[in-house]
Design a protein around this motif. Sequence first.
Motif, PDB file in Angstrom:
ATOM      1  N   TRP A  30     -42.146  -3.936  21.968  1.00 47.52           N
ATOM      2  CA  TRP A  30     -42.578  -3.359  20.703  1.00 47.52           C
ATOM      3  C   TRP A  30     -42.474  -1.832  20.725  1.00 47.52           C
ATOM      4  CZ3 TRP A  30     -43.188  -5.091  16.003  1.00 47.52           C
ATOM      5  CH2 TRP A  30     -43.921  -4.357  15.079  1.00 47.52           C
ATOM      6  N   GLU A  31     -42.866  -1.248  21.846  1.00 50.27           N
ATOM      7  CA  GLU A  31     -42.871   0.209  21.965  1.00 50.27           C
ATOM      8  C   GLU A  31     -41.464   0.796  21.919  1.00 50.27           C
ATOM      9  OE1 GLU A  31     -44.024  -1.801  24.659  1.00 50.27           O
ATOM     10  OE2 GLU A  31     -45.923  -2.046  23.603  1.00 50.27           O
ATOM     11  N   SER A  34     -37.488   0.952  17.079  1.00 45.13           N
ATOM     12  CA  SER A  34     -37.571   2.125  16.205  1.00 45.13           C
ATOM     13  C   SER A  34     -38.682   1.895  15.175  1.00 45.13           C
ATOM     14  CB  SER A  34     -36.240   2.353  15.489  1.00 45.13           C
ATOM     15  OG  SER A  34     -36.012   1.331  14.540  1.00 45.13           O
ATOM     16  N   SER A  35     -39.126   2.965  14.551  1.00 48.05           N
ATOM     17  CA  SER A  35     -40.175   2.823  13.535  1.00 48.05           C
ATOM     18  C   SER A  35     -39.674   1.943  12.383  1.00 48.05           C
ATOM     19  CB  SER A  35     -40.638   4.186  13.030  1.00 48.05           C
ATOM     20  OG  SER A  35     -39.565   4.888  12.445  1.00 48.05           O
ATOM     21  N   SER A  36     -38.398   2.033  12.068  1.00 45.54           N
ATOM     22  CA  SER A  36     -37.806   1.200  11.019  1.00 45.54           C
ATOM     23  C   SER A  36     -37.826  -0.274  11.420  1.00 45.54           C
ATOM     24  CB  SER A  36     -36.373   1.654  10.754  1.00 45.54           C
ATOM     25  OG  SER A  36     -35.712   0.765   9.895  1.00 45.54           O
ATOM     26  N   GLU A  37     -37.467  -0.577  12.663  1.00 45.35           N
ATOM     27  CA  GLU A  37     -37.469  -1.966  13.138  1.00 45.35           C
ATOM     28  C   GLU A  37     -38.892  -2.532  13.144  1.00 45.35           C
ATOM     29  OE1 GLU A  37     -33.670  -2.217  16.165  1.00 45.35           O
ATOM     30  OE2 GLU A  37     -35.490  -1.173  16.858  1.00 45.35           O
ATOM     31  N   ARG A  38     -39.863  -1.710  13.553  1.00 49.29           N
ATOM     32  CA  ARG A  38     -41.258  -2.166  13.557  1.00 49.29           C
ATOM     33  C   ARG A  38     -41.737  -2.422  12.125  1.00 49.29           C
ATOM     34  NH1 ARG A  38     -41.859   1.848  17.692  1.00 49.29           N
ATOM     35  NH2 ARG A  38     -42.853   3.242  16.218  1.00 49.29           N
ATOM     36  N   HIS A  39     -41.370  -1.541  11.224  1.00 49.16           N
ATOM     37  CA  HIS A  39     -41.764  -1.681   9.819  1.00 49.16           C
ATOM     38  C   HIS A  39     -41.167  -2.933   9.187  1.00 49.16           C
ATOM     39  CE1 HIS A  39     -41.245  -1.027   5.459  1.00 49.16           C
ATOM     40  NE2 HIS A  39     -42.484  -0.546   5.544  1.00 49.16           N
ATOM     41  N   ASP A  40     -39.912  -3.237   9.533  1.00 50.29           N
ATOM     42  CA  ASP A  40     -39.196  -4.359   8.926  1.00 50.29           C
ATOM     43  C   ASP A  40     -39.388  -5.689   9.664  1.00 50.29           C
ATOM     44  OD1 ASP A  40     -38.254  -2.591   7.030  1.00 50.29           O
ATOM     45  OD2 ASP A  40     -36.313  -2.306   8.002  1.00 50.29           O
TER      46      ASP A  40
END
Length: 174
Positions: A30-31, A34-40
């Motif tokens: 998870w870490e 990317s912020s985009s992958e985490r958001h999506d």
Amino acid sequence: MSKFGNAAIEASKTEFRQLLEKEVFVPKKWEELSSSERHDAIRSFMFFKEKLDGDGQVIKVKARFVANGKQQDDELYEDVSSPTASVTTLFTVLSLAAREKKFTAIGDITGAYLNASMPDENTVIVIIDNNMANIVCELDPKFERFRMKNGCLPVKLKKALYGCKQSAMLWYIT
């Protein structure tokens, strides 16, 4: 887990064995997403269905692991529908075959969508919940080190998974 008890656990194991054998997903930290992958990232579900014999007696419980495609951004996918034969066409062909006394048969491709590759440019991250992650990690312990603090398991799809918006079209192309 569900009203199906131990049958649901065994059905879930069977479903995840198939997913692992077909290399449908790879674990991700998870870490490191990317912020985009985490958001999506989208959730997943396991559905159960009783398979019955002709007398209505339960033969087995079947499980199907699906992604929550409703969480996917519609704007990323132009046309994801896949053509299907109309019922009228199907009955016309069957009636012609019957009139000409032709042999007909039906077939089922086990885990059909799982045979279609997910394009590299189309990253789909799916979150497997804690209970299902327990099963995945039991079947393949290397997944354990990718679990989040809450026990969930993020995975990147390599193959089309039931529930994803683009899966039907990917299977049709395949």
